[in-house]
Scaffold this motif. Structure first.
Motif, short mmCIF file in Angstrom:
data_model
loop_
_atom_site.label_atom_id
_atom_site.label_comp_id
_atom_site.label_asym_id
_atom_site.label_seq_id
_atom_site.Cartn_x
_atom_site.Cartn_y
_atom_site.Cartn_z
N THR A 1 0.45 12.09 8.72
CA THR A 1 1.97 12.19 8.14
C THR A 1 2.52 11.31 7.49
OG1 THR A 1 3.28 12.86 10.37
CG2 THR A 1 1.94 14.84 9.53
N TYR A 2 3.63 11.89 6.48
CA TYR A 2 4.32 11.23 5.50
C TYR A 2 5.64 9.73 6.71
CZ TYR A 2 7.19 8.46 2.47
OH TYR A 2 8.50 7.49 1.86
N GLY A 3 6.06 11.13 7.69
CA GLY A 3 6.91 9.63 8.97
C GLY A 3 5.60 9.17 9.86
N ARG A 4 4.46 8.90 9.43
CA ARG A 4 3.39 7.95 10.85
C ARG A 4 3.10 6.67 9.17
NH1 ARG A 4 -0.55 11.14 13.08
NH2 ARG A 4 -1.08 9.13 14.74
N VAL A 5 3.82 6.87 8.17
CA VAL A 5 3.44 6.12 7.32
C VAL A 5 4.11 4.68 7.42
CG1 VAL A 5 2.88 4.81 4.80
CG2 VAL A 5 1.97 7.17 5.73
N HIS A 6 3.37 3.68 7.92
CA HIS A 6 4.15 2.29 8.06
C HIS A 6 4.31 1.45 6.69
CE1 HIS A 6 4.36 3.23 12.07
NE2 HIS A 6 2.55 3.47 12.24
N GLU B 1 -0.16 14.31 0.31
CA GLU B 1 0.48 15.51 -0.18
C GLU B 1 1.77 14.45 -1.36
OE1 GLU B 1 1.49 19.41 1.55
OE2 GLU B 1 -0.21 19.61 1.69
N VAL B 2 2.48 13.83 -0.23
CA VAL B 2 3.82 13.72 -0.22
C VAL B 2 3.16 11.99 -1.88
CG1 VAL B 2 5.72 12.55 0.29
CG2 VAL B 2 4.38 13.89 1.73
N ILE B 3 2.76 11.62 -1.26
CA ILE B 3 2.06 10.07 -2.16
C ILE B 3 1.86 10.74 -3.27
CG2 ILE B 3 1.21 7.84 -2.15
CD1 ILE B 3 2.29 7.67 0.52
N THR B 4 1.03 11.91 -3.21
CA THR B 4 0.27 12.30 -5.11
C THR B 4 0.58 12.56 -5.09
OG1 THR B 4 -2.05 12.60 -3.59
CG2 THR B 4 -1.14 13.51 -5.03
N GLU B 5 1.76 13.43 -4.98
CA GLU B 5 3.20 13.66 -5.86
C GLU B 5 3.28 12.75 -6.10
OE1 GLU B 5 4.92 16.99 -3.52
OE2 GLU B 5 2.83 18.69 -3.46
N TYR B 6 3.74 12.27 -5.59
CA TYR B 6 4.70 10.91 -6.27
C TYR B 6 4.61 10.49 -7.37
CZ TYR B 6 7.42 6.46 -5.94
OH TYR B 6 8.36 5.31 -5.71
N PHE B 7 2.69 10.00 -7.27
CA PHE B 7 2.69 8.74 -8.26
C PHE B 7 2.39 10.02 -9.48
CE2 PHE B 7 -0.43 5.29 -5.41
CZ PHE B 7 1.04 5.45 -4.54
N ASP B 8 2.16 11.25 -9.09
CA ASP B 8 1.87 12.17 -10.27
C ASP B 8 3.20 11.74 -11.06
OD1 ASP B 8 0.48 13.80 -12.01
OD2 ASP B 8 1.81 15.14 -10.98
N ARG B 9 4.37 11.83 -10.22
CA ARG B 9 5.63 12.38 -11.09
C ARG B 9 5.64 11.17 -11.76
NH1 ARG B 9 7.92 13.81 -7.39
NH2 ARG B 9 9.09 12.09 -6.51
N TYR B 10 5.40 9.49 -11.51
CA TYR B 10 5.28 8.44 -11.47
C TYR B 10 4.66 8.29 -12.96
CZ TYR B 10 5.95 3.61 -11.49
OH TYR B 10 6.25 1.81 -11.84
N GLU C 1 12.55 5.57 -7.31
CA GLU C 1 12.23 5.67 -5.57
C GLU C 1 11.95 6.97 -4.75
OE1 GLU C 1 13.40 3.75 -3.42
OE2 GLU C 1 13.58 1.86 -5.16
N LEU C 2 10.92 6.96 -4.00
CA LEU C 2 10.80 8.40 -3.12
C LEU C 2 11.59 7.96 -2.18
CD1 LEU C 2 8.06 10.20 -2.52
CD2 LEU C 2 7.02 8.19 -1.54
N THR C 3 12.34 9.39 -2.63
CA THR C 3 13.76 10.20 -1.82
C THR C 3 13.33 11.84 -1.07
OG1 THR C 3 14.27 10.79 -3.61
CG2 THR C 3 14.90 9.16 -2.65
N SER C 4 13.82 11.67 -0.37
CA SER C 4 13.51 13.48 0.40
C SER C 4 12.42 13.44 0.38
CB SER C 4 14.38 14.28 -0.71
OG SER C 4 15.81 13.73 -1.17
N ALA C 5 11.28 13.43 0.71
CA ALA C 5 10.01 13.24 1.25
C ALA C 5 10.50 13.79 2.80
CB ALA C 5 8.86 11.78 1.44
N ASP C 6 9.56 15.27 3.09
CA ASP C 6 9.70 15.70 4.46
C ASP C 6 8.68 14.74 5.10
OD1 ASP C 6 9.12 17.24 6.43
OD2 ASP C 6 8.66 18.81 5.40
N PRO C 7 9.32 13.99 6.31
CA PRO C 7 8.30 12.93 7.27
C PRO C 7 7.25 13.89 8.01
CG PRO C 7 10.29 13.50 8.47
CD PRO C 7 10.59 14.66 6.92
#
Length: 355
Positions: free
Chosen positions: A54-59, A80-89, A68-74
């Motif tokens: 999960t995103y909360g376990r990524v160090h 899912e979180v980072i794929t969506e972020y890269f796509d938006r970027y 910035e990557l904000t308001s991501a659900d840990p």
């Protein structure tokens, strides 16, 4: 033949950082530079990570430059979180990544240009940013008897999540962060787990501050400067002694055993007579840089690595490696992308395009 000024290979953190700085300094996508990515969609290697990560376990996930990557659900999977972020970027900065495109080889071209041979044609370029990372080159050690094992062998790159190991006897090989994460996840499901590593793990107390980070990067950088292959991150940083690790040590899940000497049809064995039965061997043994496509340029040193001057290959100033060696972290990749573009701008200013 497609002509451009810069080819970026890879659209993970390092490749997108490089593309962003090219765009920001006046290079136009599809005219002055092109980004080639062999993955099916945005997200770099993150899109292939297992759902339980999960995103909360990524160090240490550092934001891409300019967004910035904000308001991501840990609690959501990091894939899912980072794929969506890269796509938006990619869409926000109009980077126009071409995918899926496989790069087969980079060769010397005419008039000082490089030829990038791909599944989507050949590109002639004056400079190259190689940002191919390591995910495509999982490292599988070889041990005597490996081919006789009747159970299942898989690598971290194929890790499906802990539920698939229910009621099985699992041997986890590797002393890095992935190995310990796998063990802590699998143990509640498995019939038994055994942890083996080549070297005793080094657990790090206290925060990994800026000074510690600089010291770790300096050690990796020294190896690259000598033309040696980069070592794993954990070999220079150690494993953080967090609450989960402490609990795993207390419970006996993280009871490290020395590396076995051979693999048997039904387990692993040591020369002192010990034998552990196993249904699965999970190789959490890391990855190697995915740089075989650069082989025709003969960039490797006798030590097996590519010697760098900053991000620039010492043997060829047209070639920059980002996300390699000392820049193989999310913040390091950002900095390396900026440094590579700065050097490429100087290179192109000094060398006019051949007629």
């Amino acid at each position: 033949m497609n002509n451009t000024e810069v080819v970026v290979i890879g659209a993970g953190q390092a490749g997108l950082a490089g593309a962003y700085h090219l765009r920001r300094t006046g290079f136009e996508p599809e005219r002055d530079f092109v980004v080639l990515d062999h993955s099916p969609g945005p997200g770099g290697a993150w899109q292939f990570r297992w759902a339980s990560l999960t995103y909360g376990r990524v160090h240490g996930m550092h934001a891409l430059p300019g967004m910035e990557l904000t308001s991501a659900d840990p609690a959501r999977p990091s894939s899912e979180v980072i794929t969506e972020y890269f796509d938006r970027y990619e869409r926000t900065f109009d980077l126009r990544v071409r995918r899926p495109v496989d790069v087969h080889a980079v060769r010397e071209g005419e008039a000082g240009r490089l030829l990038v041979e791909t599944s989507d044609g050949v590109w002639s370029t004056r400079a190259l940013i190689n940002a191919t990372g390591t995910w495509d080159r999982p490292f599988w050690p070889r041990y005597r008897g490996q081919e006789t094992f009747r159970g299942r062998q898989l690598h971290t790159a194929q890790y499906p999540g802990p539920e698939e190991f229910a009621r099985l006897r699992v041997v986890v090989v590797g002393g890095g962060a992935s190995g310990t994460q796998h063990l802590l996840e699998i143990a509640p499901y498995a019939a038994a787990t055994t942890w083996v590593t080549r070297r005793p793990p080094v657990f790090r107390e206290g925060p990994f501050d800026e000074d510690a980070g600089r010291a770790a990067v300096a050690l990796v950088e020294e190896r690259v400067r000598q033309g040696l292959p980069p070592r794993s991150v954990v070999s220079v940083t150690g494993l953080p002694l967090n609450d989960a690790i402490r609990q795993g040590l207390a419970d006996g899940v993280l009871d490290r055993q020395p590396m076995f000497d051979r693999i048997t049809p039904d387990g692993v064995a040591w020369n002192d007579g010990r034998h552990v039965p196993a249904d699965v061997i999970l190789w959490a043994t890391g990855f190697r840089p995915a740089i075989d496509h650069l082989t025709p340029l003969r960039l490797r040193e006798p030590g097996g690595g590519i010697r760098l001057d900053g991000t620039r290959a010492a043997a060829d100033p047209r070639v920059h490696l980002v996300g390699y060696g000392p820049s193989a972290s999310t913040i390091g990749a950002n900095r390396a992308g900026r440094a590579a573009v700065r050097d490429i701008r100087r290179l192109l200013a000094e060398e006019p395009v051949a007629a």
